[in-house]
Design a protein around this motif. Sequence first.
Motif, PDB file in Angstrom:
ATOM      1  N   THR A 158      -6.099  -2.289  -2.594  1.00  0.00           N
ATOM      2  CA  THR A 158      -6.619  -1.775  -3.859  1.00  0.00           C
ATOM      3  C   THR A 158      -6.283  -0.290  -3.919  1.00  0.00           C
ATOM      4  O   THR A 158      -6.341   0.411  -2.918  1.00  0.00           O
ATOM      5  CB  THR A 158      -8.138  -1.970  -4.001  1.00  0.00           C
ATOM      6  OG1 THR A 158      -8.792  -1.396  -2.870  1.00  0.00           O
ATOM      7  CG2 THR A 158      -8.494  -3.438  -4.101  1.00  0.00           C
ATOM      8  N   ALA A 159      -5.904   0.163  -5.102  1.00  0.00           N
ATOM      9  CA  ALA A 159      -5.519   1.553  -5.289  1.00  0.00           C
ATOM     10  C   ALA A 159      -6.284   2.147  -6.473  1.00  0.00           C
ATOM     11  O   ALA A 159      -6.694   1.420  -7.386  1.00  0.00           O
ATOM     12  CB  ALA A 159      -4.017   1.651  -5.524  1.00  0.00           C
ATOM     13  N   ALA A 160      -6.449   3.443  -6.454  1.00  0.00           N
ATOM     14  CA  ALA A 160      -7.178   4.142  -7.517  1.00  0.00           C
ATOM     15  C   ALA A 160      -6.516   3.971  -8.881  1.00  0.00           C
ATOM     16  O   ALA A 160      -7.187   4.038  -9.912  1.00  0.00           O
ATOM     17  CB  ALA A 160      -7.297   5.630  -7.178  1.00  0.00           C
ATOM     18  N   ASN A 161      -5.203   3.687  -8.908  1.00  0.00           N
ATOM     19  CA  ASN A 161      -4.491   3.522 -10.176  1.00  0.00           C
ATOM     20  C   ASN A 161      -4.707   2.142 -10.803  1.00  0.00           C
ATOM     21  O   ASN A 161      -4.129   1.829 -11.825  1.00  0.00           O
ATOM     22  CB  ASN A 161      -3.001   3.803  -9.985  1.00  0.00           C
ATOM     23  CG  ASN A 161      -2.335   2.853  -8.998  1.00  0.00           C
ATOM     24  OD1 ASN A 161      -2.912   1.855  -8.578  1.00  0.00           O
ATOM     25  ND2 ASN A 161      -1.109   3.174  -8.616  1.00  0.00           N
ATOM     26  N   GLY A 162      -5.525   1.298 -10.166  1.00  0.00           N
ATOM     27  CA  GLY A 162      -5.824  -0.024 -10.708  1.00  0.00           C
ATOM     28  C   GLY A 162      -5.043  -1.149 -10.060  1.00  0.00           C
ATOM     29  O   GLY A 162      -5.325  -2.327 -10.300  1.00  0.00           O
ATOM     30  N   SER A 211       3.773  -9.011 -12.074  1.00  0.00           N
ATOM     31  CA  SER A 211       4.162  -8.080 -13.126  1.00  0.00           C
ATOM     32  C   SER A 211       3.368  -6.783 -12.995  1.00  0.00           C
ATOM     33  O   SER A 211       2.140  -6.810 -12.914  1.00  0.00           O
ATOM     34  CB  SER A 211       3.895  -8.715 -14.498  1.00  0.00           C
ATOM     35  OG  SER A 211       4.186  -7.794 -15.525  1.00  0.00           O
ATOM     36  N   VAL A 212       4.091  -5.661 -12.981  1.00  0.00           N
ATOM     37  CA  VAL A 212       3.466  -4.346 -12.944  1.00  0.00           C
ATOM     38  C   VAL A 212       3.931  -3.610 -14.188  1.00  0.00           C
ATOM     39  O   VAL A 212       5.125  -3.389 -14.377  1.00  0.00           O
ATOM     40  CB  VAL A 212       3.864  -3.558 -11.677  1.00  0.00           C
ATOM     41  CG1 VAL A 212       3.262  -2.162 -11.704  1.00  0.00           C
ATOM     42  CG2 VAL A 212       3.445  -4.312 -10.423  1.00  0.00           C
ATOM     43  N   ALA A 268       0.846  -1.202   0.000  1.00  0.00           N
ATOM     44  CA  ALA A 268       0.000   0.000   0.000  1.00  0.00           C
ATOM     45  C   ALA A 268       0.880   1.250   0.000  1.00  0.00           C
ATOM     46  O   ALA A 268       0.561   2.242  -0.665  1.00  0.00           O
ATOM     47  CB  ALA A 268      -0.939  -0.010   1.196  1.00  0.00           C
ATOM     48  N   SER A 269       2.008   1.218   0.712  1.00  0.00           N
ATOM     49  CA  SER A 269       2.899   2.379   0.747  1.00  0.00           C
ATOM     50  C   SER A 269       3.599   2.589  -0.597  1.00  0.00           C
ATOM     51  O   SER A 269       3.917   3.717  -0.964  1.00  0.00           O
ATOM     52  CB  SER A 269       3.928   2.243   1.871  1.00  0.00           C
ATOM     53  OG  SER A 269       4.963   1.346   1.535  1.00  0.00           O
ATOM     54  N   VAL A 270       3.818   1.511  -1.333  1.00  0.00           N
ATOM     55  CA  VAL A 270       4.478   1.609  -2.636  1.00  0.00           C
ATOM     56  C   VAL A 270       3.499   2.053  -3.721  1.00  0.00           C
ATOM     57  O   VAL A 270       3.767   2.989  -4.481  1.00  0.00           O
ATOM     58  CB  VAL A 270       5.116   0.256  -3.034  1.00  0.00           C
ATOM     59  CG1 VAL A 270       5.594   0.288  -4.490  1.00  0.00           C
ATOM     60  CG2 VAL A 270       6.260  -0.097  -2.099  1.00  0.00           C
ATOM     61  N   PHE A 271       2.359   1.374  -3.815  1.00  0.00           N
ATOM     62  CA  PHE A 271       1.441   1.566  -4.933  1.00  0.00           C
ATOM     63  C   PHE A 271       0.271   2.488  -4.636  1.00  0.00           C
ATOM     64  O   PHE A 271      -0.500   2.824  -5.523  1.00  0.00           O
ATOM     65  CB  PHE A 271       0.895   0.204  -5.389  1.00  0.00           C
ATOM     66  CG  PHE A 271       1.960  -0.687  -5.952  1.00  0.00           C
ATOM     67  CD1 PHE A 271       2.436  -0.519  -7.233  1.00  0.00           C
ATOM     68  CD2 PHE A 271       2.513  -1.694  -5.170  1.00  0.00           C
ATOM     69  CE1 PHE A 271       3.433  -1.328  -7.746  1.00  0.00           C
ATOM     70  CE2 PHE A 271       3.514  -2.511  -5.671  1.00  0.00           C
ATOM     71  CZ  PHE A 271       3.976  -2.328  -6.961  1.00  0.00           C
ATOM     72  N   GLY A 272       0.106   2.894  -3.388  1.00  0.00           N
ATOM     73  CA  GLY A 272      -1.042   3.706  -3.005  1.00  0.00           C
ATOM     74  C   GLY A 272      -2.184   2.808  -2.571  1.00  0.00           C
ATOM     75  O   GLY A 272      -2.068   1.583  -2.525  1.00  0.00           O
ATOM     76  N   ASP A 277       8.515   7.504 -15.685  1.00  0.00           N
ATOM     77  CA  ASP A 277       8.576   8.163 -14.376  1.00  0.00           C
ATOM     78  C   ASP A 277       7.787   7.384 -13.333  1.00  0.00           C
ATOM     79  O   ASP A 277       8.244   7.209 -12.203  1.00  0.00           O
ATOM     80  CB  ASP A 277       8.047   9.597 -14.465  1.00  0.00           C
ATOM     81  CG  ASP A 277       8.977  10.526 -15.237  1.00  0.00           C
ATOM     82  OD1 ASP A 277      10.177  10.178 -15.387  1.00  0.00           O
ATOM     83  OD2 ASP A 277       8.507  11.583 -15.696  1.00  0.00           O
ATOM     84  N   GLU A 278       6.601   6.924 -13.712  1.00  0.00           N
ATOM     85  CA  GLU A 278       5.758   6.167 -12.777  1.00  0.00           C
ATOM     86  C   GLU A 278       6.422   4.842 -12.391  1.00  0.00           C
ATOM     87  O   GLU A 278       6.495   4.490 -11.212  1.00  0.00           O
ATOM     88  CB  GLU A 278       4.393   5.902 -13.410  1.00  0.00           C
ATOM     89  CG  GLU A 278       3.465   5.068 -12.552  1.00  0.00           C
ATOM     90  CD  GLU A 278       2.147   4.766 -13.251  1.00  0.00           C
ATOM     91  OE1 GLU A 278       1.129   4.716 -12.540  1.00  0.00           O
ATOM     92  OE2 GLU A 278       2.133   4.552 -14.478  1.00  0.00           O
TER      93      GLU A 278
END
Length: 141
Positions: free
Chosen positions: A56-60, A84-85, A23-27, A91-92
């Motif tokens: 779960t994060a807003a970025n999917g 896999s991400v 969660a800290s990495v991906f939001g 940048d992201e």
Amino acid sequence: MSLTTTTHLNFRGDARAALDFYASVFGGTAAVVTYQDVGNVQDPAEADRVTWGQVTAANGFAVMAYDVPSRMPWNPGENAVFVSVRGDSADEITALWEKLSVGSTVVQPLEPAQWAPLYGMLKDRFGIVWVLDVVAAPYNG
């Protein structure tokens, strides 16, 4: 009908820490349900372990995890799964790599590859292998 797949990671006592880290990495936020929460405590030492967890994060981004109870066999395996991400922005992906790589072992540094503008692989501090890359433009040769 619509389907969604979510990577489900299995741990033995580290699920909560892993979910908080991801969660800290991906939001997003980590949601955790313990064995005690569902009334399924078979070993008092495992009451606060995770029986179901998810980020779960807003970025999917989404990942699930739980702690395999000690009464069940568990073997993290070797190279059984890569998470896999993929993203559109260097940048992201670089920002995610920098966060995820804390305490990790880099297998392949994040750098340009033949098939992607950026590609890298690491094993995080929880033993999970992650592949991060920037999606290449389709080849129209």
